[in-house]
Scaffold this motif. Structure first.
Motif, PDB file in Angstrom:
ATOM      1  N   PRO A   1      -0.228  12.979  -6.844  1.00 49.53           N
ATOM      2  CA  PRO A   1       0.616  11.933  -7.424  1.00 49.53           C
ATOM      3  C   PRO A   1       1.783  11.460  -6.562  1.00 49.53           C
ATOM      4  O   PRO A   1       2.632  10.747  -7.051  1.00 49.53           O
ATOM      5  CB  PRO A   1       1.131  12.595  -8.705  1.00 49.53           C
ATOM      6  N   TYR A   2       1.872  11.864  -5.315  1.00 53.33           N
ATOM      7  CA  TYR A   2       2.994  11.377  -4.513  1.00 53.33           C
ATOM      8  C   TYR A   2       2.540  11.015  -3.101  1.00 53.33           C
ATOM      9  O   TYR A   2       1.509  11.483  -2.627  1.00 53.33           O
ATOM     10  CB  TYR A   2       4.129  12.409  -4.458  1.00 53.33           C
ATOM     11  N   ASN A   3       3.319  10.174  -2.444  1.00 52.89           N
ATOM     12  CA  ASN A   3       2.990   9.718  -1.091  1.00 52.89           C
ATOM     13  C   ASN A   3       2.907  10.899  -0.133  1.00 52.89           C
ATOM     14  O   ASN A   3       3.784  11.765  -0.130  1.00 52.89           O
ATOM     15  CB  ASN A   3       4.088   8.792  -0.562  1.00 52.89           C
ATOM     16  N   SER A   4       1.875  10.912   0.675  1.00 50.15           N
ATOM     17  CA  SER A   4       1.783  11.950   1.693  1.00 50.15           C
ATOM     18  C   SER A   4       0.765  11.540   2.744  1.00 50.15           C
ATOM     19  O   SER A   4      -0.256  10.929   2.427  1.00 50.15           O
ATOM     20  CB  SER A   4       1.360  13.274   1.058  1.00 50.15           C
ATOM     21  N   TYR A   5       1.076  11.868   3.982  1.00 50.83           N
ATOM     22  CA  TYR A   5       0.120  11.653   5.075  1.00 50.83           C
ATOM     23  C   TYR A   5      -0.499  12.981   5.508  1.00 50.83           C
ATOM     24  O   TYR A   5      -1.222  13.034   6.486  1.00 50.83           O
ATOM     25  CB  TYR A   5       0.815  11.012   6.279  1.00 50.83           C
ATOM     26  N   ALA A   6      -0.169  14.073   4.822  1.00 53.29           N
ATOM     27  CA  ALA A   6      -0.752  15.375   5.158  1.00 53.29           C
ATOM     28  C   ALA A   6      -2.193  15.386   4.665  1.00 53.29           C
ATOM     29  O   ALA A   6      -2.452  14.993   3.537  1.00 53.29           O
ATOM     30  CB  ALA A   6       0.042  16.480   4.495  1.00 53.29           C
TER      31      ALA A   6
ATOM     32  N   SER B   1      -2.019  19.339  -3.097  1.00 53.27           N
ATOM     33  CA  SER B   1      -1.284  20.408  -3.771  1.00 53.27           C
ATOM     34  C   SER B   1      -2.237  21.229  -4.633  1.00 53.27           C
ATOM     35  O   SER B   1      -3.250  20.733  -5.127  1.00 53.27           O
ATOM     36  CB  SER B   1      -0.165  19.808  -4.621  1.00 53.27           C
TER      37      SER B   1
ATOM     38  N   ARG C   1      -3.946  17.385   3.319  1.00 48.89           N
ATOM     39  CA  ARG C   1      -4.146  18.500   2.401  1.00 48.89           C
ATOM     40  C   ARG C   1      -3.398  18.135   1.126  1.00 48.89           C
ATOM     41  O   ARG C   1      -2.485  17.323   1.141  1.00 48.89           O
ATOM     42  CB  ARG C   1      -3.612  19.809   2.993  1.00 48.89           C
TER      43      ARG C   1
ATOM     44  N   ILE D   1       0.838  -1.193   0.000  1.00 51.36           N
ATOM     45  CA  ILE D   1       0.000   0.000   0.000  1.00 51.36           C
ATOM     46  C   ILE D   1       0.872   1.241   0.000  1.00 51.36           C
ATOM     47  O   ILE D   1       1.931   1.269   0.633  1.00 51.36           O
ATOM     48  CB  ILE D   1      -0.899  -0.017   1.260  1.00 51.36           C
ATOM     49  N   GLU D   2       0.428   2.266  -0.723  1.00 46.74           N
ATOM     50  CA  GLU D   2       1.048   3.574  -0.592  1.00 46.74           C
ATOM     51  C   GLU D   2      -0.039   4.594  -0.287  1.00 46.74           C
ATOM     52  O   GLU D   2      -1.174   4.477  -0.743  1.00 46.74           O
ATOM     53  CB  GLU D   2       1.824   3.928  -1.856  1.00 46.74           C
ATOM     54  N   THR D   3       0.328   5.586   0.517  1.00 52.08           N
ATOM     55  CA  THR D   3      -0.640   6.540   1.032  1.00 52.08           C
ATOM     56  C   THR D   3      -0.523   7.872   0.303  1.00 52.08           C
ATOM     57  O   THR D   3       0.546   8.470   0.290  1.00 52.08           O
ATOM     58  CB  THR D   3      -0.405   6.736   2.541  1.00 52.08           C
TER      59      THR D   3
END
Lengths: 414, 107
Positions: free
Chosen positions: A298-303, A307, A305, A252-254
């Motif tokens: 398009p990129y992993n992030s746990y924020a 872009s 919010r 999994i990716e977040t």
């Protein structure tokens, strides 16, 4: 639990609505439970509800690090549908849709499920072939789905610009699809579970697992150790972090998925309209706000919010398709963090740790599955094994290669 | 939007770049001898950390070259970018969560 009815409404109106009982308790955690569910979102609360209701397991705690329904349950675009391609997903999502249909009665809580019809647009020959293939697969599985022409699309959605940059050629309609009130789903399940004895413990973050010989013994939390022989992890975007605490990895990716609402308008769109090709979807809430979503960042992030450029990628196509909306203002925008698997299908699985089960990977489309996910996962937890409906979704499929490849064929809207 | 320093071109806007997933995953050279589980782990399983993440980026609308980045997946803070083959940017005080199964090989 005091039942909600016209009589309770009248009775409480006489006392100025000041004496409604709390919908659920806020108990302190007990030292031990039969089952612990980590994650107080829709899926976790539904799991607890069905554990208590269907399986009579009521010595259950739902641990939520913040407030219930404050994660992706409160951050989606509330779309409900079951028009998936693969037989395994069709079975699971249509199971969920059937539960949606009488959920308000079952919970005695109005989840405002509105099967207003869900239209999926085709903009090119490939789209027409894709909806042809998927539509027939859906019909063959006994789920409702019908093809509509360009003219029928225009009749359903008068504000649409059929001759936009990628002209609309036709569509696929699921009349049973629609929207529901996201918060009410969490609250209704919480109230129903609590009434059956489930402890819903908010502001209680899990910080680790206690294990003995490969078996889970309980969880370390910010409110102390809580023991349980069987634990279900239902934490969506944070699944990877929980798995790491238990010592295994997930496929999994977040990533964040953004959505936005406009200022309230008079009724202008009375169904859900989505498009795979231009990657945007829209519906109108009962308050009149246009609810708009698109693709994930398009990129992993746990924020929680996203872009700004992603907003433009969503709003641009919406304005091209509905030129009348070009001057409306957006009121809010937000993001949820989604747990995305490579085949875009969820994971309901045992884990390398005995007694620890995980339900995750719903990615960008978990809301619609809430009742089905909870119903099936509760059955797995009660049984201590995977049920036939859950079995294809095990984590092992990433080792055996039996993927459930919805990625190429999913109808975008989530 | 993140300003990203391409190690080949200098600082540019994030919209010029595309994301390439977790960095430092080395393709096994003995793939014929791997079990399905080992091969599945290599292809599909990722560390997906909440915090410091080493990842690949591609300067799609620039020099069209790949590079690596150390970035925090919660705050979005970029701790550094470096060319492939260079040692990874060390971030000693970055918030870390436990990462299961190590954090990949070198590559």
């Amino acid at each position: 639990m005091k039942r909600y009815s016209i009589f309770s409404l009248v009775r409480n109106a006489l006392s100025y609505h000041e004496n409604w009982p709390k919908a659920w308790r806020s108990p302190d955690p007990k030292p031990a439970y039969d089952v612990i569910i980590i994650g107080g979102g829709g899926h976790g609360l539904a799991t607890a509800y069905y554990l208590a209701k269907e399986h009579g397991i009521t010595n259950v705690a739902v641990l939520e690090k913040s407030w219930i329904g404050g994660g992706n349950t409160g951050r989606n675009t509330t779309i409900v549908r079951s028009n998936y391609l693969m037989p395994e997903s069709l079975a699971l999502y249509d199971h969920a849709l059937k539960l949606w249909e009488d959920l308000s009665q079952d919970l005695n809580y109005n989840v405002m499920f509105s099967p207003r019809g869900l239209l999926h647009l085709a903009h090119n020959v490939h789209d027409m072939q894709e909806i042809g293939r998927r539509g027939h697969a859906i019909n063959a599985a006994g789920v409702d789905s019908e093809f509509v022409t360009r003219e029928q699309v225009k009749a359903m959605v008068p504000i649409i610009n059929l001759d936009c940059r990628y002209p609309v050629m036709g569509g696929l309609l699921q009349k049973r699809g629609g929207v529901a009130r996201h918060d009410a789903v969490a609250w209704g399940y919480a109230r129903g579970a609590d009434a059956r004895g489930v402890d819903i413990i908010q502001n209680c973050a899990v910080t680790g697992f206690r294990m003995d010989g490969g078996r889970v013994q309980g969880v370390e939390t910010t409110r102390g150790f809580i023991a349980a022989p069987r634990i279900g992890v239902v934490v969506a975007g944070n699944s990877g972090a929980l798995a790491a605490m238990a010592g295994f990895r997930l496929p999994i990716e977040t990533t964040p998925l953004q959505a936005m609402v406009s200022e309230p308008l008079k009724p202008i769109i009375d169904c859900v309209v989505m498009s795979n090709t231009i990657h945007a979807y829209i519906s109108q809430s009962d308050k009149g706000e246009l609810v708009i979503g698109g693709s994930s960042d398009p990129y992993n992030s746990y924020a929680q919010r996203g872009s700004f450029d992603q907003i433009e990628h969503v709003v641009g196509p919406i304005v091209e398709l509905y030129p009348a909306l070009s001057r409306i203002r957006l009121m809010r925008h937000w993001a949820g963090i989604t747990d995305i698997t490579v085949d875009r299908s969820p994971i309901m699985s045992k884990t390398p740790v005995e007694g620890l089960f995980i339900n995750c990977g719903w990615g960008t489309g978990g809301f619609k599955a809430t009742p089905g996910s909870g119903h099936v996962f509760a059955h797995c937890l009660a049984l201590g094994d995977l049920t036939p409906m859950a079995a294809p979704f095990t984590m092992d499929r990433f080792h055996t290669g039996a993927l459930i490849d919805e990625g190429a064929a999913a109808a975008v809207a989530h | 939007m993140l300003p990203i320093r391409c190690p080949w071109c200098g600082e540019r806007e994030q919209t010029e770049f595309s994301y390439g997933g977790e960095a430092h995953i080395v393709r096994p050279t003995d793939s014929a001898d791997l079990t399905d589980a080992e091969w599945g782990d290599y292809v599909f399983f990722r560390t997906n950390p909440r915090g410091l993440h080493y990842e690949r980026w591609f300067h799609a609308f620039g020099c069209r070259r790949w590079f690596n980045m150390a970035r925090d997946t919660v705050s979005g803070a970029i701790h550094g970018t470096y060319r492939p083959g260079e040692p990874r940017t060390d971030v000693p005080d970055a918030p870390r969560v436990p990462v299961a199964g190590g954090d990949g090989g070198e590559g």
